[in-house]
Scaffold this motif. Structure first.
Motif, mmCIF file in Angstrom:
data_model
loop_
_atom_site.group_PDB
_atom_site.id
_atom_site.type_symbol
_atom_site.label_atom_id
_atom_site.label_comp_id
_atom_site.label_asym_id
_atom_site.label_seq_id
_atom_site.Cartn_x
_atom_site.Cartn_y
_atom_site.Cartn_z
ATOM 1 N N GLU A 39 -8.679 -8.232 25.291
ATOM 2 C CA GLU A 39 -9.841 -7.348 25.428
ATOM 3 C C GLU A 39 -10.142 -7.041 26.900
ATOM 4 O O GLU A 39 -10.475 -5.909 27.254
ATOM 5 C CB GLU A 39 -11.059 -8.015 24.779
ATOM 6 N N GLU A 40 -9.999 -8.037 27.748
ATOM 7 C CA GLU A 40 -10.270 -7.864 29.180
ATOM 8 C C GLU A 40 -9.105 -7.201 29.923
ATOM 9 O O GLU A 40 -9.220 -6.905 31.106
ATOM 10 C CB GLU A 40 -10.589 -9.211 29.833
ATOM 11 N N GLY A 41 -7.972 -7.014 29.244
ATOM 12 C CA GLY A 41 -6.844 -6.334 29.863
ATOM 13 C C GLY A 41 -5.954 -7.218 30.713
ATOM 14 O O GLY A 41 -5.152 -6.712 31.502
ATOM 15 N N LEU A 42 -6.047 -8.552 30.559
ATOM 16 C CA LEU A 42 -5.175 -9.457 31.308
ATOM 17 C C LEU A 42 -3.859 -9.705 30.582
ATOM 18 O O LEU A 42 -2.846 -10.007 31.208
ATOM 19 C CB LEU A 42 -5.874 -10.793 31.570
ATOM 20 N N LEU A 43 -3.909 -9.624 29.256
ATOM 21 C CA LEU A 43 -2.713 -9.738 28.418
ATOM 22 C C LEU A 43 -2.636 -8.514 27.527
ATOM 23 O O LEU A 43 -3.663 -7.916 27.195
ATOM 24 C CB LEU A 43 -2.779 -10.981 27.524
ATOM 25 N N SER A 44 -1.432 -8.169 27.130
ATOM 26 C CA SER A 44 -1.257 -7.126 26.114
ATOM 27 C C SER A 44 -0.500 -7.740 24.943
ATOM 28 O O SER A 44 0.293 -8.665 25.119
ATOM 29 C CB SER A 44 -0.499 -5.924 26.676
ATOM 30 N N LYS A 45 -0.803 -7.238 23.756
ATOM 31 C CA LYS A 45 -0.099 -7.697 22.550
ATOM 32 C C LYS A 45 1.079 -6.762 22.315
ATOM 33 O O LYS A 45 0.924 -5.550 22.308
ATOM 34 C CB LYS A 45 -1.034 -7.649 21.341
ATOM 35 N N VAL A 46 2.249 -7.364 22.118
ATOM 36 C CA VAL A 46 3.466 -6.597 21.877
ATOM 37 C C VAL A 46 4.087 -7.115 20.581
ATOM 38 O O VAL A 46 4.358 -8.311 20.462
ATOM 39 C CB VAL A 46 4.461 -6.766 23.053
ATOM 40 N N PRO A 47 4.291 -6.225 19.601
ATOM 41 C CA PRO A 47 4.845 -6.690 18.326
ATOM 42 C C PRO A 47 6.317 -7.102 18.448
ATOM 43 O O PRO A 47 7.061 -6.561 19.261
ATOM 44 C CB PRO A 47 4.695 -5.482 17.414
ATOM 45 N N TYR A 48 6.692 -8.076 17.643
ATOM 46 C CA TYR A 48 8.093 -8.479 17.521
ATOM 47 C C TYR A 48 8.319 -8.933 16.081
ATOM 48 O O TYR A 48 7.380 -9.213 15.342
ATOM 49 C CB TYR A 48 8.460 -9.599 18.518
ATOM 50 N N ARG A 49 9.576 -8.991 15.674
ATOM 51 C CA ARG A 49 9.907 -9.444 14.327
ATOM 52 C C ARG A 49 11.203 -10.245 14.389
ATOM 53 O O ARG A 49 12.229 -9.756 14.819
ATOM 54 C CB ARG A 49 10.078 -8.262 13.380
ATOM 55 N N GLU A 50 11.116 -11.488 13.958
ATOM 56 C CA GLU A 50 12.312 -12.316 13.812
ATOM 57 C C GLU A 50 13.022 -11.863 12.540
ATOM 58 O O GLU A 50 12.357 -11.468 11.575
ATOM 59 C CB GLU A 50 11.919 -13.799 13.677
ATOM 60 N N PRO A 51 14.335 -11.900 12.491
ATOM 61 C CA PRO A 51 15.042 -11.500 11.268
ATOM 62 C C PRO A 51 14.536 -12.284 10.057
ATOM 63 O O PRO A 51 14.412 -13.506 10.098
ATOM 64 C CB PRO A 51 16.513 -11.845 11.570
ATOM 65 N N GLY A 52 14.175 -11.573 9.008
ATOM 66 C CA GLY A 52 13.696 -12.180 7.779
ATOM 67 C C GLY A 52 12.244 -12.621 7.808
ATOM 68 O O GLY A 52 11.769 -13.235 6.861
ATOM 69 N N SER A 53 11.528 -12.323 8.885
ATOM 70 C CA SER A 53 10.122 -12.729 9.006
ATOM 71 C C SER A 53 9.231 -11.508 9.117
ATOM 72 O O SER A 53 9.690 -10.402 9.364
ATOM 73 C CB SER A 53 9.907 -13.593 10.250
ATOM 74 N N ARG A 54 7.944 -11.746 8.955
ATOM 75 C CA ARG A 54 6.985 -10.656 9.107
ATOM 76 C C ARG A 54 6.777 -10.336 10.586
ATOM 77 O O ARG A 54 7.110 -11.135 11.464
ATOM 78 C CB ARG A 54 5.666 -11.009 8.427
ATOM 79 N N ARG A 55 6.212 -9.178 10.825
ATOM 80 C CA ARG A 55 5.908 -8.751 12.189
ATOM 81 C C ARG A 55 4.819 -9.659 12.769
ATOM 82 O O ARG A 55 3.867 -10.012 12.111
ATOM 83 C CB ARG A 55 5.410 -7.299 12.174
ATOM 84 N N ARG A 56 4.994 -10.036 14.028
ATOM 85 C CA ARG A 56 4.014 -10.845 14.745
ATOM 86 C C ARG A 56 3.790 -10.218 16.122
ATOM 87 O O ARG A 56 4.488 -9.282 16.492
ATOM 88 C CB ARG A 56 4.514 -12.284 14.917
ATOM 89 N N ASP A 57 2.844 -10.772 16.848
ATOM 90 C CA ASP A 57 2.585 -10.292 18.207
ATOM 91 C C ASP A 57 2.911 -11.377 19.207
ATOM 92 O O ASP A 57 2.713 -12.559 18.951
ATOM 93 C CB ASP A 57 1.104 -9.907 18.372
ATOM 94 N N GLU A 58 3.412 -10.951 20.361
ATOM 95 C CA GLU A 58 3.516 -11.858 21.493
ATOM 96 C C GLU A 58 2.608 -11.319 22.591
ATOM 97 O O GLU A 58 2.182 -10.163 22.541
ATOM 98 C CB GLU A 58 4.956 -12.029 21.971
ATOM 99 N N TYR A 59 2.299 -12.161 23.542
ATOM 100 C CA TYR A 59 1.316 -11.833 24.576
ATOM 101 C C TYR A 59 2.007 -11.791 25.927
ATOM 102 O O TYR A 59 2.651 -12.742 26.327
ATOM 103 C CB TYR A 59 0.191 -12.874 24.570
ATOM 104 N N ARG A 60 1.845 -10.648 26.604
ATOM 105 C CA ARG A 60 2.474 -10.460 27.911
ATOM 106 C C ARG A 60 1.417 -10.155 28.956
ATOM 107 O O ARG A 60 0.459 -9.432 28.697
ATOM 108 C CB ARG A 60 3.469 -9.310 27.854
ATOM 109 N N LEU A 61 1.618 -10.688 30.142
ATOM 110 C CA LEU A 61 0.707 -10.426 31.246
ATOM 111 C C LEU A 61 0.757 -8.954 31.642
ATOM 112 O O LEU A 61 1.834 -8.361 31.743
ATOM 113 C CB LEU A 61 1.076 -11.279 32.459
ATOM 114 N N THR A 62 -0.401 -8.371 31.867
ATOM 115 C CA THR A 62 -0.507 -7.028 32.421
ATOM 116 C C THR A 62 -0.569 -7.160 33.945
ATOM 117 O O THR A 62 -0.626 -8.281 34.473
ATOM 118 C CB THR A 62 -1.791 -6.342 31.934
ATOM 119 N N GLN A 63 -0.621 -6.047 34.637
ATOM 120 C CA GLN A 63 -0.782 -6.123 36.096
ATOM 121 C C GLN A 63 -2.089 -6.819 36.457
ATOM 122 O O GLN A 63 -2.138 -7.618 37.390
ATOM 123 C CB GLN A 63 -0.728 -4.733 36.738
#
Length: 163
Positions: free
Chosen positions: A70-94
């Protein structure tokens, strides 16, 4: 910050309602938030990995991650492992990456005053040459500022003077 020391030369006193330190602490000034950021700076991106490395309760970690997004320090980026549901990972923004010097300063302070007798648990080194890194304050002219006694607070463009 409003501060005044009668032994110091007279200077302007600032009001605190728009203090940058207070505003920053409102975003990051909590243990679990710093531990989440520590992990993000170490390359940890997934919820389960962050939970395992921080020991944060699931609800606490979820709330901290949501706030950092919410504060813009991390962004959520979707990923999917083979055979699994879509999930989010968290990456640092600038905006998040810009907190790195603060994190390093906190770590170095802890290493100096709170480390085990054997020494600090982690030493940060420069990837290119392998030398340990250090944090230093430098003015815009390139002079090193070794002590807070060599700093003079002056009103900035957003200053609100007490009075």
């Amino acid at each position: 910050m409003t501060t005044y020391d009668s032994s110091m030369p007279e200077r302007e006193v600032f009001r605190v309602e728009n203090c940058s330190i207070e505003r920053t602490l409102a975003v990051v000034g909590e243990k679990w938030t710093f531990l989440v950021l520590r992990e993000a700076f170490s390359g940890v991106r997934r919820f389960a990995d962050m939970q395992a490395s921080t020991g944060a309760p699931r609800q606490v970690l979820s709330a901290r991650l949501a706030r950092l997004v919410e504060e813009g320090l991390l962004s959520k980026v979707p990923y999917r492992e083979p055979g699994s549901r879509r999930r989010d990972e968290y990456r640092l923004t600038q905006k998040g990456l810009d907190l790195y010097p603060i994190m390093v300063s906190l770590m170095h302070w802890g290493d100096r005053y709170l480390a085990d007798p054997d020494g600090p648990p982690v030493i940060l080194t420069h990837r290119d040459c392998g030398a340990p890194i250090s944090g230093r304050l430098v003015c815009a002219e390139g002079h090193e500022v070794p002590s807070p006694r060599e700093v003079t607070p002056r009103p900035g463009p957003g200053a609100r003077l007490a009075g």
